[in-house]
Design an enzyme around this catalytic site. Structure first.
Site, short mmCIF file in Angstrom:
data_model
loop_
_atom_site.label_atom_id
_atom_site.label_comp_id
_atom_site.label_asym_id
_atom_site.label_seq_id
_atom_site.Cartn_x
_atom_site.Cartn_y
_atom_site.Cartn_z
N HIS A 168 37.83 45.28 43.27
CA HIS A 168 38.65 46.30 43.94
C HIS A 168 39.93 45.72 44.57
CE1 HIS A 168 37.12 46.20 48.40
NE2 HIS A 168 37.21 45.00 47.91
N GLY A 212 37.20 26.57 42.15
CA GLY A 212 37.88 26.93 40.91
C GLY A 212 38.75 28.16 41.08
N PHE A 268 38.99 32.00 39.45
CA PHE A 268 38.29 32.94 38.57
C PHE A 268 39.19 33.60 37.53
CE2 PHE A 268 37.92 35.83 42.61
CZ PHE A 268 39.17 36.39 42.42
N1 SAH Z 1 32.17 38.15 47.48
C1 SAH Z 1 32.42 37.94 48.88
C2 SAH Z 1 33.90 37.72 49.22
C3 SAH Z 1 34.80 38.82 48.78
S1 SAH Z 1 36.48 38.55 49.36
C4 SAH Z 1 31.86 39.09 49.69
O1 SAH Z 1 31.42 40.07 49.11
O2 SAH Z 1 31.86 39.02 50.91
C5 SAH Z 1 37.26 37.93 47.88
C6 SAH Z 1 36.90 36.45 47.58
O3 SAH Z 1 37.59 36.09 46.40
C7 SAH Z 1 37.35 35.50 48.67
O4 SAH Z 1 36.29 34.65 49.04
C8 SAH Z 1 38.48 34.71 47.99
O5 SAH Z 1 38.60 33.37 48.44
C9 SAH Z 1 38.04 34.76 46.55
N2 SAH Z 1 39.14 34.50 45.61
C10 SAH Z 1 40.38 35.05 45.63
N3 SAH Z 1 41.10 34.60 44.61
C11 SAH Z 1 40.29 33.72 43.91
C12 SAH Z 1 40.47 32.96 42.73
N4 SAH Z 1 41.63 32.99 42.06
N5 SAH Z 1 39.43 32.20 42.30
C13 SAH Z 1 38.26 32.18 42.97
N6 SAH Z 1 38.03 32.91 44.09
C14 SAH Z 1 39.03 33.66 44.55
#
Ligand code: SAH
Length: 386
Positions: free
Chosen positions: A296, A276, A278
Protein backbone atom coordinates in the site's frame (compact mmCIF):
# COMPACT_ATOMS: atom_id res chain seq x y z
CA UNK A 1 -6.64 1.63 37.91
CA UNK A 2 -10.05 0.36 36.88
CA UNK A 3 -9.05 -3.22 36.50
CA UNK A 4 -5.78 -5.06 36.31
CA UNK A 5 -7.31 -8.48 35.83
CA UNK A 6 -6.27 -10.38 32.74
CA UNK A 7 -9.03 -10.06 30.17
CA UNK A 8 -10.54 -13.37 29.03
CA UNK A 9 -10.27 -12.20 25.46
CA UNK A 10 -6.67 -11.06 24.90
CA UNK A 11 -6.43 -7.62 23.32
CA UNK A 12 -6.05 -7.92 19.60
CA UNK A 13 -6.97 -11.62 19.56
CA UNK A 14 -9.19 -12.81 16.74
CA UNK A 15 -12.17 -12.83 19.07
CA UNK A 16 -11.75 -9.24 20.14
CA UNK A 17 -12.93 -6.07 18.46
CA UNK A 18 -10.34 -3.93 16.64
CA UNK A 19 -8.76 -1.81 17.82
CA UNK A 20 -9.08 -3.59 21.13
CA UNK A 21 -9.47 -1.54 24.23
CA UNK A 22 -9.71 -4.58 26.47
CA UNK A 23 -6.48 -4.03 28.47
CA UNK A 24 -8.01 -2.11 31.34
CA UNK A 25 -11.65 -3.05 30.85
CA UNK A 26 -13.57 -5.92 32.36
CA UNK A 27 -13.81 -8.58 29.65
CA UNK A 28 -17.54 -8.20 29.21
CA UNK A 29 -17.25 -4.45 28.48
CA UNK A 30 -17.41 -3.71 24.76
CA UNK A 31 -16.07 -0.28 23.77
CA UNK A 32 -18.95 1.96 22.85
CA UNK A 33 -17.90 3.17 19.44
CA UNK A 34 -21.28 4.66 18.64
CA UNK A 35 -20.51 8.25 19.68
CA UNK A 36 -17.30 8.50 17.66
CA UNK A 37 -18.93 6.71 14.73
CA UNK A 38 -21.66 9.32 14.76
CA UNK A 39 -19.06 12.05 14.44
CA UNK A 40 -16.92 10.36 11.79
CA UNK A 41 -19.36 8.28 9.79
CA UNK A 42 -21.74 10.34 7.69
CA UNK A 43 -23.90 7.30 6.98
CA UNK A 44 -24.48 6.52 10.64
CA UNK A 45 -24.99 10.18 11.37
CA UNK A 46 -27.48 10.64 8.58
CA UNK A 47 -29.38 7.44 9.11
CA UNK A 48 -29.44 7.30 12.88
CA UNK A 49 -29.32 10.86 14.16
CA UNK A 50 -32.32 12.15 12.23
CA UNK A 51 -30.44 15.44 11.79
CA UNK A 52 -30.88 17.30 8.53
CA UNK A 53 -27.92 16.87 6.14
CA UNK A 54 -26.68 20.45 6.69
CA UNK A 55 -26.40 19.84 10.43
CA UNK A 56 -24.52 16.60 9.82
CA UNK A 57 -22.17 18.40 7.46
CA UNK A 58 -21.36 21.08 10.04
CA UNK A 59 -20.72 18.40 12.61
CA UNK A 60 -18.44 16.48 10.28
CA UNK A 61 -16.39 19.50 9.26
CA UNK A 62 -15.93 21.10 12.64
CA UNK A 63 -16.31 17.97 14.75
CA UNK A 64 -13.66 15.96 12.92
CA UNK A 65 -11.13 18.79 13.04
CA UNK A 66 -11.67 19.56 16.71
CA UNK A 67 -11.78 15.92 17.72
CA UNK A 68 -8.47 15.15 16.04
CA UNK A 69 -6.67 18.01 17.79
CA UNK A 70 -8.32 17.33 21.17
CA UNK A 71 -7.21 13.70 20.89
CA UNK A 72 -3.69 14.98 20.30
CA UNK A 73 -3.91 17.16 23.44
CA UNK A 74 -5.06 14.18 25.51
CA UNK A 75 -2.36 11.87 24.11
CA UNK A 76 0.46 14.43 24.27
CA UNK A 77 -0.33 15.42 27.87
CA UNK A 78 -0.77 11.81 28.96
CA UNK A 79 -4.21 12.47 30.47
CA UNK A 80 -5.28 8.81 30.31
CA UNK A 81 -2.28 7.72 32.37
CA UNK A 82 -3.32 10.22 35.04
CA UNK A 83 -6.75 8.58 35.26
CA UNK A 84 -5.65 4.95 35.51
CA UNK A 85 -6.19 4.87 39.27
CA UNK A 86 -9.70 6.31 39.00
CA UNK A 87 -11.62 9.50 38.19
CA UNK A 88 -9.99 12.83 39.09
CA UNK A 89 -11.20 16.43 39.12
CA UNK A 90 -10.09 18.55 36.21
CA UNK A 91 -8.32 20.90 38.66
CA UNK A 92 -5.93 18.06 39.63
CA UNK A 93 -5.36 17.12 36.01
CA UNK A 94 -4.65 20.74 35.04
CA UNK A 95 -2.16 21.10 37.89
CA UNK A 96 -0.44 17.83 36.93
CA UNK A 97 0.09 18.83 33.29
CA UNK A 98 0.56 22.58 33.82
CA UNK A 99 -2.58 23.56 31.87
CA UNK A 100 -5.37 26.09 32.19
CA UNK A 101 -8.16 24.40 34.15
CA UNK A 102 -10.89 26.04 32.07
CA UNK A 103 -9.24 25.13 28.75
CA UNK A 104 -8.62 21.55 29.81
CA UNK A 105 -12.18 21.17 31.08
CA UNK A 106 -13.59 22.29 27.73
CA UNK A 107 -11.36 19.90 25.79
CA UNK A 108 -12.30 16.97 28.04
CA UNK A 109 -16.00 17.82 27.80
CA UNK A 110 -15.74 17.82 23.99
CA UNK A 111 -13.89 14.49 24.03
CA UNK A 112 -16.45 13.01 26.42
CA UNK A 113 -19.17 13.93 23.93
CA UNK A 114 -17.50 11.47 21.53
CA UNK A 115 -17.15 8.69 24.12
CA UNK A 116 -13.52 9.53 24.94
CA UNK A 117 -13.44 10.12 28.74
CA UNK A 118 -16.59 10.46 30.80
CA UNK A 119 -17.54 13.49 32.86
CA UNK A 120 -18.80 12.75 36.36
CA UNK A 121 -20.33 15.16 38.89
CA UNK A 122 -17.97 17.81 40.26
CA UNK A 123 -15.99 18.36 37.05
CA UNK A 124 -14.36 14.95 37.48
CA UNK A 125 -13.32 12.83 34.52
CA UNK A 126 -12.99 9.06 34.18
CA UNK A 127 -11.52 6.71 31.61
CA UNK A 128 -13.76 5.03 29.05
CA UNK A 129 -12.67 2.10 26.85
CA UNK A 130 -11.74 4.56 24.09
CA UNK A 131 -9.77 6.77 26.51
CA UNK A 132 -7.93 3.69 27.80
CA UNK A 133 -6.30 3.21 24.41
CA UNK A 134 -4.40 6.48 25.10
CA UNK A 135 -2.68 5.01 28.17
CA UNK A 136 1.05 4.35 27.76
CA UNK A 137 2.42 0.83 28.10
CA UNK A 138 -0.83 -1.09 28.01
CA UNK A 139 -1.38 -3.82 25.46
CA UNK A 140 -2.98 -2.20 22.46
CA UNK A 141 -1.87 1.32 23.44
CA UNK A 142 -2.50 3.82 20.66
CA UNK A 143 -0.97 6.79 22.45
CA UNK A 144 2.01 7.04 20.09
CA UNK A 145 -0.31 6.52 17.11
CA UNK A 146 -2.40 9.54 18.12
CA UNK A 147 0.65 11.65 19.06
CA UNK A 148 1.94 11.10 15.51
CA UNK A 149 -1.31 10.98 13.57
CA UNK A 150 -2.87 14.13 15.04
CA UNK A 151 0.37 16.08 15.53
CA UNK A 152 1.12 19.57 14.21
CA UNK A 153 3.46 17.90 11.78
CA UNK A 154 0.74 15.65 10.39
CA UNK A 155 -1.67 18.58 10.16
CA UNK A 156 0.89 20.58 8.20
CA UNK A 157 1.10 17.64 5.78
CA UNK A 158 -2.60 17.93 5.07
CA UNK A 159 -2.66 21.70 4.58
CA UNK A 160 -1.51 21.57 0.92
CA UNK A 161 -3.92 18.75 -0.04
CA UNK A 162 -5.39 20.69 -2.96
CA UNK A 163 -2.02 20.60 -4.71
CA UNK A 164 -2.08 16.81 -4.48
CA UNK A 165 -5.59 16.65 -5.90
CA UNK A 166 -4.56 18.88 -8.81
CA UNK A 167 -1.35 17.12 -9.84
CA UNK A 168 -1.70 13.70 -8.17
CA UNK A 169 1.70 14.02 -6.49
CA UNK A 170 2.19 13.59 -2.77
CA UNK A 171 2.44 16.51 -0.39
CA UNK A 172 6.04 15.45 0.23
CA UNK A 173 6.88 15.64 -3.46
CA UNK A 174 5.07 18.96 -3.90
CA UNK A 175 6.41 20.67 -0.77
CA UNK A 176 9.69 18.96 0.11
CA UNK A 177 10.60 17.79 -3.41
CA UNK A 178 11.34 14.31 -2.15
CA UNK A 179 9.51 11.13 -1.27
CA UNK A 180 7.94 10.43 2.10
CA UNK A 181 10.55 7.82 3.07
CA UNK A 182 13.49 9.91 1.79
CA UNK A 183 12.28 12.91 3.83
CA UNK A 184 11.89 10.79 6.95
CA UNK A 185 15.37 9.31 6.52
CA UNK A 186 16.71 12.88 6.89
CA UNK A 187 14.55 13.81 9.90
CA UNK A 188 15.27 11.41 12.77
CA UNK A 189 12.92 13.05 15.30
CA UNK A 190 9.92 12.73 13.00
CA UNK A 191 10.91 9.27 11.86
CA UNK A 192 11.18 8.12 15.50
CA UNK A 193 7.62 9.38 16.05
CA UNK A 194 6.50 7.64 12.83
CA UNK A 195 8.21 4.37 13.86
CA UNK A 196 6.60 4.48 17.32
CA UNK A 197 3.17 5.05 15.77
CA UNK A 198 3.61 2.25 13.24
CA UNK A 199 4.84 -0.24 15.79
CA UNK A 200 1.90 0.60 18.09
CA UNK A 201 -0.47 -0.10 15.20
CA UNK A 202 1.50 -3.17 14.09
CA UNK A 203 1.59 -4.80 17.54
CA UNK A 204 -2.18 -5.04 17.64
CA UNK A 205 -2.13 -7.08 14.46
CA UNK A 206 0.50 -9.66 15.44
CA UNK A 207 -1.83 -12.12 17.17
CA UNK A 208 -4.37 -11.62 14.40
CA UNK A 209 -1.85 -12.49 11.67
CA UNK A 210 -0.43 -15.42 13.66
CA UNK A 211 -3.84 -17.03 14.05
CA UNK A 212 -5.28 -16.06 10.64
CA UNK A 213 -3.09 -18.47 8.71
CA UNK A 214 -2.07 -22.10 9.06
CA UNK A 215 1.73 -21.81 9.05
CA UNK A 216 2.11 -25.49 10.05
CA UNK A 217 2.37 -26.64 6.45
CA UNK A 218 5.32 -24.31 5.73
CA UNK A 219 8.98 -25.01 6.49
CA UNK A 220 10.35 -21.52 5.79
CA UNK A 221 9.02 -18.00 5.42
CA UNK A 222 10.57 -14.65 4.45
CA UNK A 223 9.11 -11.46 5.96
CA UNK A 224 9.83 -8.90 3.25
CA UNK A 225 10.20 -5.38 4.62
CA UNK A 226 9.57 -6.94 8.02
CA UNK A 227 10.95 -3.99 9.99
CA UNK A 228 12.86 -5.06 13.10
CA UNK A 229 11.29 -8.51 13.16
CA UNK A 230 8.55 -8.36 15.80
CA UNK A 231 5.93 -10.06 13.61
CA UNK A 232 8.37 -12.71 12.39
CA UNK A 233 9.30 -13.44 16.01
CA UNK A 234 5.62 -13.88 16.91
CA UNK A 235 5.09 -16.25 13.96
CA UNK A 236 8.20 -18.30 14.79
CA UNK A 237 7.24 -18.50 18.47
CA UNK A 238 3.82 -19.90 17.56
CA UNK A 239 5.31 -22.33 15.01
CA UNK A 240 8.37 -24.02 16.54
CA UNK A 241 9.10 -26.01 13.37
CA UNK A 242 9.32 -22.93 11.11
CA UNK A 243 12.46 -21.16 9.85
CA UNK A 244 12.22 -17.45 9.14
CA UNK A 245 14.16 -14.82 7.22
CA UNK A 246 13.82 -11.10 7.84
CA UNK A 247 14.56 -8.86 4.86
CA UNK A 248 14.73 -5.09 5.19
CA UNK A 249 16.92 -2.11 4.39
CA UNK A 250 20.46 -2.20 5.83
CA UNK A 251 19.75 0.49 8.45
CA UNK A 252 16.65 -1.37 9.66
CA UNK A 253 18.44 -4.74 9.78
CA UNK A 254 21.18 -3.10 11.85
CA UNK A 255 18.48 -1.88 14.25
CA UNK A 256 16.90 -5.36 14.29
CA UNK A 257 20.25 -6.86 15.31
CA UNK A 258 20.74 -4.22 18.00
CA UNK A 259 17.23 -4.76 19.40
CA UNK A 260 17.73 -8.54 19.33
CA UNK A 261 14.08 -9.32 18.58
CA UNK A 262 15.05 -12.53 16.78
CA UNK A 263 18.03 -13.37 18.98
CA UNK A 264 16.16 -15.06 21.85
CA UNK A 265 16.95 -18.70 22.58
CA UNK A 266 14.62 -20.88 20.53
CA UNK A 267 14.42 -18.24 17.80
CA UNK A 268 18.03 -17.38 16.97
CA UNK A 269 18.80 -20.78 15.45
CA UNK A 270 15.69 -20.56 13.21
CA UNK A 271 16.02 -16.93 12.14
CA UNK A 272 18.18 -15.23 9.56
CA UNK A 273 18.50 -11.48 9.00
CA UNK A 274 19.19 -10.21 5.51
CA UNK A 275 19.89 -6.59 4.48
CA UNK A 276 18.68 -5.91 0.96
CA UNK A 277 16.43 -4.06 -1.45
CA UNK A 278 13.07 -5.65 -2.22
CA UNK A 279 12.94 -3.90 -5.59
CA UNK A 280 16.04 -5.83 -6.67
CA UNK A 281 16.00 -9.30 -5.15
CA UNK A 282 14.70 -11.29 -2.20
CA UNK A 283 16.08 -14.56 -0.71
CA UNK A 284 15.29 -17.50 -3.00
CA UNK A 285 13.85 -20.94 -2.41
CA UNK A 286 11.51 -20.43 0.56
CA UNK A 287 8.02 -21.87 1.02
CA UNK A 288 6.33 -18.52 1.64
CA UNK A 289 6.88 -14.78 1.28
CA UNK A 290 5.06 -12.35 3.55
CA UNK A 291 4.35 -8.73 2.60
CA UNK A 292 2.63 -6.90 5.44
CA UNK A 293 1.93 -3.20 5.05
CA UNK A 294 4.30 -2.99 2.08
CA UNK A 295 2.30 -2.84 -1.14
CA UNK A 296 0.00 0.00 0.00
CA UNK A 297 3.04 2.31 0.21
CA UNK A 298 3.77 2.01 -3.50
CA UNK A 299 2.33 2.69 -6.96
CA UNK A 300 1.23 -0.18 -9.18
CA UNK A 301 4.49 0.00 -11.14
CA UNK A 302 6.58 -0.12 -7.96
CA UNK A 303 4.44 -2.97 -6.58
CA UNK A 304 5.06 -4.94 -9.76
CA UNK A 305 8.82 -4.56 -9.27
CA UNK A 306 8.51 -5.87 -5.69
CA UNK A 307 6.20 -8.72 -6.70
CA UNK A 308 8.41 -9.72 -9.65
CA UNK A 309 11.43 -9.87 -7.33
CA UNK A 310 9.37 -12.19 -5.12
CA UNK A 311 8.32 -14.29 -8.10
CA UNK A 312 11.93 -14.63 -9.27
CA UNK A 313 12.83 -15.98 -5.81
CA UNK A 314 9.81 -18.26 -5.38
CA UNK A 315 9.60 -21.76 -6.82
CA UNK A 316 6.27 -22.67 -8.45
CA UNK A 317 3.84 -23.59 -5.68
CA UNK A 318 5.44 -21.21 -3.15
CA UNK A 319 3.01 -19.00 -1.30
CA UNK A 320 2.81 -15.23 -1.19
CA UNK A 321 0.97 -13.82 1.83
CA UNK A 322 -0.14 -10.19 1.73
CA UNK A 323 -1.60 -8.37 4.73
CA UNK A 324 -3.44 -5.19 3.73
CA UNK A 325 -6.88 -3.60 3.93
CA UNK A 326 -9.12 -4.29 0.97
CA UNK A 327 -11.28 -1.48 -0.38
CA UNK A 328 -14.81 -2.89 -0.38
CA UNK A 329 -17.28 -2.15 -3.17
CA UNK A 330 -20.22 0.15 -2.55
CA UNK A 331 -20.79 3.27 -0.51
CA UNK A 332 -20.42 1.79 2.95
CA UNK A 333 -17.93 3.18 5.47
CA UNK A 334 -14.47 1.57 5.41
CA UNK A 335 -11.19 2.55 7.06
CA UNK A 336 -9.52 1.43 3.80
CA UNK A 337 -11.15 4.33 1.95
CA UNK A 338 -9.80 6.83 4.49
CA UNK A 339 -6.35 5.23 4.59
CA UNK A 340 -6.28 5.28 0.80
CA UNK A 341 -6.45 9.09 0.86
CA UNK A 342 -3.58 9.09 3.39
CA UNK A 343 -1.55 7.06 0.93
CA UNK A 344 -2.50 9.42 -1.89
CA UNK A 345 -1.36 12.47 0.08
CA UNK A 346 1.65 11.04 1.89
CA UNK A 347 3.43 8.05 0.38
CA UNK A 348 2.03 8.00 -3.14
CA UNK A 349 0.73 4.47 -2.62
CA UNK A 350 -2.87 3.30 -2.50
CA UNK A 351 -5.26 0.86 -0.85
CA UNK A 352 -6.66 -1.63 -3.36
CA UNK A 353 -9.73 -3.69 -4.15
CA UNK A 354 -9.57 -7.49 -4.38
CA UNK A 355 -9.82 -7.13 -8.17
CA UNK A 356 -6.86 -4.74 -8.25
CA UNK A 357 -4.76 -7.19 -6.19
CA UNK A 358 -5.80 -10.05 -8.48
CA UNK A 359 -4.61 -8.13 -11.55
CA UNK A 360 -1.31 -7.03 -9.96
CA UNK A 361 -0.56 -10.54 -8.76
CA UNK A 362 -1.38 -12.09 -12.12
CA UNK A 363 0.90 -9.62 -13.91
CA UNK A 364 3.75 -10.70 -11.62
CA UNK A 365 3.19 -14.47 -12.01
CA UNK A 366 1.08 -15.21 -8.93
CA UNK A 367 -2.50 -16.53 -8.75
CA UNK A 368 -4.70 -15.17 -5.96
CA UNK A 369 -6.02 -18.25 -4.10
CA UNK A 370 -8.19 -16.78 -1.35
CA UNK A 371 -8.81 -13.74 0.79
CA UNK A 372 -8.81 -14.55 4.51
CA UNK A 373 -10.76 -11.96 6.48
CA UNK A 374 -9.59 -11.19 10.03
CA UNK A 375 -11.38 -9.59 12.98
CA UNK A 376 -9.73 -6.31 12.01
CA UNK A 377 -9.90 -4.00 8.98
CA UNK A 378 -7.08 -6.10 7.48
CA UNK A 379 -7.28 -9.18 5.28
CA UNK A 380 -4.70 -11.77 4.42
CA UNK A 381 -4.40 -12.55 0.73
CA UNK A 382 -2.96 -15.95 -0.14
CA UNK A 383 -1.47 -16.23 -3.63
CA UNK A 384 0.51 -19.01 -5.26
CA UNK A 385 3.49 -18.75 -7.61
CA UNK A 386 2.46 -20.19 -10.98
N1 SAH B 1 6.14 -5.10 7.56
C1 SAH B 1 6.35 -4.20 8.68
C2 SAH B 1 6.91 -2.84 8.26
C3 SAH B 1 6.09 -2.10 7.26
S1 SAH B 1 6.75 -0.46 6.96
C4 SAH B 1 5.06 -4.02 9.45
O1 SAH B 1 4.03 -4.51 9.01
O2 SAH B 1 5.08 -3.40 10.51
C5 SAH B 1 7.60 -0.70 5.42
C6 SAH B 1 8.95 -1.43 5.58
O3 SAH B 1 9.52 -1.55 4.29
C7 SAH B 1 9.94 -0.67 6.44
O4 SAH B 1 10.48 -1.53 7.43
C8 SAH B 1 11.01 -0.24 5.43
O5 SAH B 1 12.32 -0.15 5.97
C9 SAH B 1 10.92 -1.35 4.41
N2 SAH B 1 11.47 -0.97 3.11
C10 SAH B 1 11.25 0.18 2.42
N3 SAH B 1 11.91 0.16 1.27
C11 SAH B 1 12.58 -1.04 1.21
C12 SAH B 1 13.42 -1.66 0.24
N4 SAH B 1 13.70 -1.04 -0.91
N5 SAH B 1 13.91 -2.90 0.51
C13 SAH B 1 13.61 -3.53 1.67
N6 SAH B 1 12.80 -2.99 2.63
C14 SAH B 1 12.30 -1.77 2.40
Amino acid sequence: MKSTSTPQVPPGSPASPFPSSAPLSPPETKPDLAPIATVLDPHAALQESGLPPAAVMMNLTTGALVLSRCLFVAAELGLSDLLRDGPRPVSALAAAVDASEDALYRVLRALASAGIFREEPGHRFALTPLAETLCTDVPGSLRSWVRYGSSEWQWSNWAPILGTIRNGKTVHENVHKKSFFAWYAEHPAYSASFDAAMSAGAKMLHPIVVSAYDFSKLRSLVDIGGGTGALLAAILEANPHLHGTLLDQPSVIARARAEGTLAAPGLAERAELVAGDFFTSVPAGHDAYLLKWILHDWTDEECLRILRACRAAAAPGSMLLIVEMLVPPGNGPALAKMMDVCMLALTGGRERTAEEFTALLRAAGFELRRVIPTPSPYSMIEACAV
